[in-house]
Motif scaffolding. Structure first.
Motif, PDB file in Angstrom:
ATOM      1  N   VAL A   1       0.883  -1.315  -0.219  1.00  0.00           N
ATOM      2  CA  VAL A   1       0.067   0.025  -0.059  1.00  0.00           C
ATOM      3  C   VAL A   1       0.910   1.121  -0.010  1.00  0.00           C
ATOM      4  CG1 VAL A   1      -1.728   1.249   1.266  1.00  0.00           C
ATOM      5  CG2 VAL A   1      -1.854  -1.198   1.481  1.00  0.00           C
ATOM      6  N   TYR A   2       0.605   1.995  -1.093  1.00  0.00           N
ATOM      7  CA  TYR A   2       1.392   3.311  -1.081  1.00  0.00           C
ATOM      8  C   TYR A   2       0.561   4.534  -0.322  1.00  0.00           C
ATOM      9  CZ  TYR A   2       3.922   0.472  -4.209  1.00  0.00           C
ATOM     10  OH  TYR A   2       4.856  -0.455  -4.856  1.00  0.00           O
ATOM     11  N   PRO A   3       1.498   5.709  -0.209  1.00  0.00           N
ATOM     12  CA  PRO A   3       0.976   6.738   0.691  1.00  0.00           C
ATOM     13  C   PRO A   3      -0.282   7.311  -0.020  1.00  0.00           C
ATOM     14  CG  PRO A   3       3.248   6.871   0.568  1.00  0.00           C
ATOM     15  CD  PRO A   3       3.054   5.722  -0.268  1.00  0.00           C
ATOM     16  N   ASP A   4      -0.401   7.321  -1.360  1.00  0.00           N
ATOM     17  CA  ASP A   4      -1.526   7.730  -2.308  1.00  0.00           C
ATOM     18  C   ASP A   4      -2.566   6.950  -2.145  1.00  0.00           C
ATOM     19  OD1 ASP A   4      -0.723   6.019  -3.888  1.00  0.00           O
ATOM     20  OD2 ASP A   4      -0.598   7.394  -5.808  1.00  0.00           O
ATOM     21  N   SER A   5      -2.520   5.768  -1.381  1.00  0.00           N
ATOM     22  CA  SER A   5      -3.634   4.862  -1.107  1.00  0.00           C
ATOM     23  C   SER A   5      -3.955   3.769  -2.374  1.00  0.00           C
ATOM     24  CB  SER A   5      -5.175   5.482  -0.927  1.00  0.00           C
ATOM     25  OG  SER A   5      -4.943   6.239   0.217  1.00  0.00           O
ATOM     26  N   HIS A   6      -3.045   4.021  -3.322  1.00  0.00           N
ATOM     27  CA  HIS A   6      -3.204   2.707  -4.429  1.00  0.00           C
ATOM     28  C   HIS A   6      -2.343   1.734  -3.682  1.00  0.00           C
ATOM     29  CE1 HIS A   6       0.742   3.561  -5.933  1.00  0.00           C
ATOM     30  NE2 HIS A   6       0.677   2.486  -6.617  1.00  0.00           N
ATOM     31  N   SER A   7      -2.677   0.490  -4.297  1.00  0.00           N
ATOM     32  CA  SER A   7      -1.741  -0.723  -3.847  1.00  0.00           C
ATOM     33  C   SER A   7      -1.498  -1.539  -5.139  1.00  0.00           C
ATOM     34  CB  SER A   7      -2.492  -1.459  -2.799  1.00  0.00           C
ATOM     35  OG  SER A   7      -3.643  -1.928  -3.304  1.00  0.00           O
ATOM     36  N   THR A   8      -0.383  -2.483  -4.621  1.00  0.00           N
ATOM     37  CA  THR A   8       0.189  -3.596  -5.653  1.00  0.00           C
ATOM     38  C   THR A   8      -0.199  -4.860  -5.062  1.00  0.00           C
ATOM     39  OG1 THR A   8       2.257  -3.408  -5.056  1.00  0.00           O
ATOM     40  CG2 THR A   8       1.569  -2.311  -7.062  1.00  0.00           C
ATOM     41  N   LEU A   9      -0.618  -5.834  -5.755  1.00  0.00           N
ATOM     42  CA  LEU A   9      -0.670  -7.230  -5.130  1.00  0.00           C
ATOM     43  C   LEU A   9       0.050  -8.235  -5.766  1.00  0.00           C
ATOM     44  CD1 LEU A   9      -2.875  -8.827  -6.864  1.00  0.00           C
ATOM     45  CD2 LEU A   9      -4.266  -6.923  -6.377  1.00  0.00           C
ATOM     46  N   ASP A  10       0.230  -9.199  -5.175  1.00  0.00           N
ATOM     47  CA  ASP A  10       1.259 -10.470  -5.706  1.00  0.00           C
ATOM     48  C   ASP A  10       0.999 -11.612  -5.211  1.00  0.00           C
ATOM     49  OD1 ASP A  10       3.155 -12.069  -6.531  1.00  0.00           O
ATOM     50  OD2 ASP A  10       4.609 -10.895  -6.501  1.00  0.00           O
TER      51      ASP A  10
END
Length: 178
Positions: A112-121
């Motif tokens: 989770v990034y500070p701008d609230s988007h995220s990546t998943l694996d």
């Protein structure tokens, strides 16, 4: 009565709400006196919106032994959380009552990034769904049940998957629940 989407639905859909829950939960990883560094995820019921399959789907955890096993604060301000363990979900078509049970135990990693988007694996067994606004670009099936594979994706700040790739055995969850 319309059901409100809960953190589990977003987790299964690889959304942001549960990632925040995982981070909050993982903050307590040093549980006093337990000696066990794992923290139970504590998945809760939720819904997949009707614009995914053409009908609403309710998700419940019928077996939840999923744990946060690692959390890292990164130099860019993002937080990476690793989850593993057994999770069996029951998916139910709310219009017809048809249901299936699905092993959704991953393991998986969220960042989770500070701008609230995220990546998943996610590896192994997992699922992802694509809402109507992204179907043309991200392809079918809209509800992907993946086994023996890999899911990589990007989730925007509102919890919608905007980038998605899957490998492994992919089954169309909408067709199974129709």
């Amino acid at each position: 009565m319309k059901r409100k989407q809960s953190p589990l639905a977003l987790r299964i859909g690889l959304g942001l709400a549960v990632i925040t829950t995982l981070i909050t939960t993982a903050t307590g990883m040093a549980q006093a006196g337990t000696g066990d560094p794992r923290v139970p995820v504590g998945n809760t019921p939720g819904d997949i919106p009707a614009d995914v399959c053409g009908f609403p789907i309710h998700i419940s955890a019928i077996e939840d032994r999923e744990y946060v096993v690692q959390q890292t604060e990164n130099a860019d301000g993002s937080i990476t959380t690793r989850v593993t363990g057994r999770l069996i979900n029951r998916l139910t078509n709310l219009n017809t009552g048809v249901s299936i049970d699905y092993d959704n135990g991953g393991p998986g990693t969220f960042t989770v990034y500070p701008d609230s988007h995220s990546t998943l694996d996610f590896e192994g067994n997992s699922m992802a769904w694509v809402r109507e606004a992204q179907k043309a670009r991200l392809g079918a099936p809209a509800l992907r049940l993946v086994s023996g594979g890999h899911i990589l994706g990007t989730v925007d700040a509102s919890g919608d998957i905007v980038e998605l790739s899957t490998t492994g055995h992919v089954v169309d969850g909408c067709a199974l629940l129709s």
